[in-house]
Motif scaffolding. Sequence first.
Motif, PDB file in Angstrom:
ATOM      1  N   LEU A  99      14.021   4.944  19.352  1.00  0.00           N
ATOM      2  CA  LEU A  99      13.398   3.936  18.512  1.00  0.00           C
ATOM      3  C   LEU A  99      11.965   4.331  18.213  1.00  0.00           C
ATOM      4  N   ILE A 100      11.552   4.078  16.981  1.00  0.00           N
ATOM      5  CA  ILE A 100      10.165   4.297  16.590  1.00  0.00           C
ATOM      6  C   ILE A 100       9.622   2.981  16.047  1.00  0.00           C
ATOM      7  N   VAL A 101       8.468   2.573  16.524  1.00  0.00           N
ATOM      8  CA  VAL A 101       7.793   1.392  16.000  1.00  0.00           C
ATOM      9  C   VAL A 101       6.613   1.884  15.179  1.00  0.00           C
ATOM     10  N   VAL A 133       4.162   6.442   9.368  1.00  0.00           N
ATOM     11  CA  VAL A 133       5.300   6.590  10.277  1.00  0.00           C
ATOM     12  C   VAL A 133       6.608   6.372   9.512  1.00  0.00           C
ATOM     13  N   ALA A 134       6.676   5.309   8.708  1.00  0.00           N
ATOM     14  CA  ALA A 134       7.897   5.028   7.931  1.00  0.00           C
ATOM     15  C   ALA A 134       8.206   6.171   6.970  1.00  0.00           C
ATOM     16  N   LYS A 135       7.179   6.710   6.338  1.00  0.00           N
ATOM     17  CA  LYS A 135       7.394   7.832   5.421  1.00  0.00           C
ATOM     18  C   LYS A 135       7.876   9.071   6.176  1.00  0.00           C
ATOM     19  N   ALA A 136       7.275   9.348   7.328  1.00  0.00           N
ATOM     20  CA  ALA A 136       7.627  10.540   8.099  1.00  0.00           C
ATOM     21  C   ALA A 136       9.065  10.492   8.602  1.00  0.00           C
ATOM     22  N   MET A 137       9.558   9.288   8.891  1.00  0.00           N
ATOM     23  CA  MET A 137      10.932   9.185   9.389  1.00  0.00           C
ATOM     24  C   MET A 137      11.917   8.836   8.282  1.00  0.00           C
ATOM     25  N   ALA A 190      12.196   6.179   6.246  1.00  0.00           N
ATOM     26  CA  ALA A 190      12.743   4.835   6.459  1.00  0.00           C
ATOM     27  C   ALA A 190      13.313   4.231   5.184  1.00  0.00           C
ATOM     28  N   GLY A 191      13.005   4.797   4.039  1.00  0.00           N
ATOM     29  CA  GLY A 191      13.523   4.266   2.784  1.00  0.00           C
ATOM     30  C   GLY A 191      12.719   3.071   2.308  1.00  0.00           C
ATOM     31  N   GLU A 192      13.333   2.295   1.415  1.00  0.00           N
ATOM     32  CA  GLU A 192      12.673   1.118   0.862  1.00  0.00           C
ATOM     33  C   GLU A 192      12.695  -0.023   1.882  1.00  0.00           C
ATOM     34  N   TYR A 193      11.616  -0.766   1.946  1.00  0.00           N
ATOM     35  CA  TYR A 193      11.550  -1.905   2.853  1.00  0.00           C
ATOM     36  C   TYR A 193      10.527  -2.896   2.310  1.00  0.00           C
ATOM     37  N   ASN A 194      10.723  -4.153   2.629  1.00  0.00           N
ATOM     38  CA  ASN A 194       9.776  -5.185   2.236  1.00  0.00           C
ATOM     39  C   ASN A 194       8.609  -5.188   3.207  1.00  0.00           C
ATOM     40  N   PHE A 195       7.443  -5.494   2.699  1.00  0.00           N
ATOM     41  CA  PHE A 195       6.283  -5.613   3.564  1.00  0.00           C
ATOM     42  C   PHE A 195       5.380  -6.714   3.040  1.00  0.00           C
ATOM     43  N   ALA A 196       4.639  -7.268   3.960  1.00  0.00           N
ATOM     44  CA  ALA A 196       3.663  -8.293   3.597  1.00  0.00           C
ATOM     45  C   ALA A 196       2.340  -7.619   3.288  1.00  0.00           C
ATOM     46  N   ILE A 197       1.553  -8.276   2.477  1.00  0.00           N
ATOM     47  CA  ILE A 197       0.170  -7.870   2.272  1.00  0.00           C
ATOM     48  C   ILE A 197      -0.681  -9.020   2.786  1.00  0.00           C
ATOM     49  N   ALA A 198      -1.746  -8.694   3.459  1.00  0.00           N
ATOM     50  CA  ALA A 198      -2.645  -9.722   3.985  1.00  0.00           C
ATOM     51  C   ALA A 198      -4.064  -9.394   3.549  1.00  0.00           C
ATOM     52  N   PHE A 199      -4.854 -10.428   3.448  1.00  0.00           N
ATOM     53  CA  PHE A 199      -6.252 -10.294   3.029  1.00  0.00           C
ATOM     54  C   PHE A 199      -7.063 -11.165   3.963  1.00  0.00           C
TER      55      PHE A 199
END
Length: 124
Positions: free
Chosen positions: A27-29, A38-42, A44-53
């Motif tokens: 497992l990789i977190v 990390v997601a790019k290196a492994m 991970a493909g497309e995924y949803n993410f939040a943006i925070a300000f």
Amino acid sequence: DAKYNIKYSEFVEGSRTGTAKEMMVDLIVGADGANSRVAKAMDAGEYNFAIAFQERIKISDEKLKFYEEMAEMYVGDDVSPDFYGWVFPKYDHVGVGTGTVVNRPAIKQYQKAIRDRAGDKIAG
């Protein structure tokens, strides 16, 4: 069975160069943000993410006393359609912010709304 081969450098105190190492893991977190290396290196493909300000707002010591033993969370479509807004006390200021997954382009609008909702309590 381990799925991922992690390559890293092990450093010894006082050394400027590390020794190349490898480790097999199940497992990789990737806790490195929305544009995760990390997601790019492994792959991970497309995924949803939040943006925070979050803004750091310096307020008077008198106003900061209000937040000595509390933090505020705000909910509602004005501050975020799927997240929440917050005012968190810090050492000598407050962190005021919000986040969203579903409408990232509107983050500044949501940030204005959280500032408006918190009002005079965070006016610097």
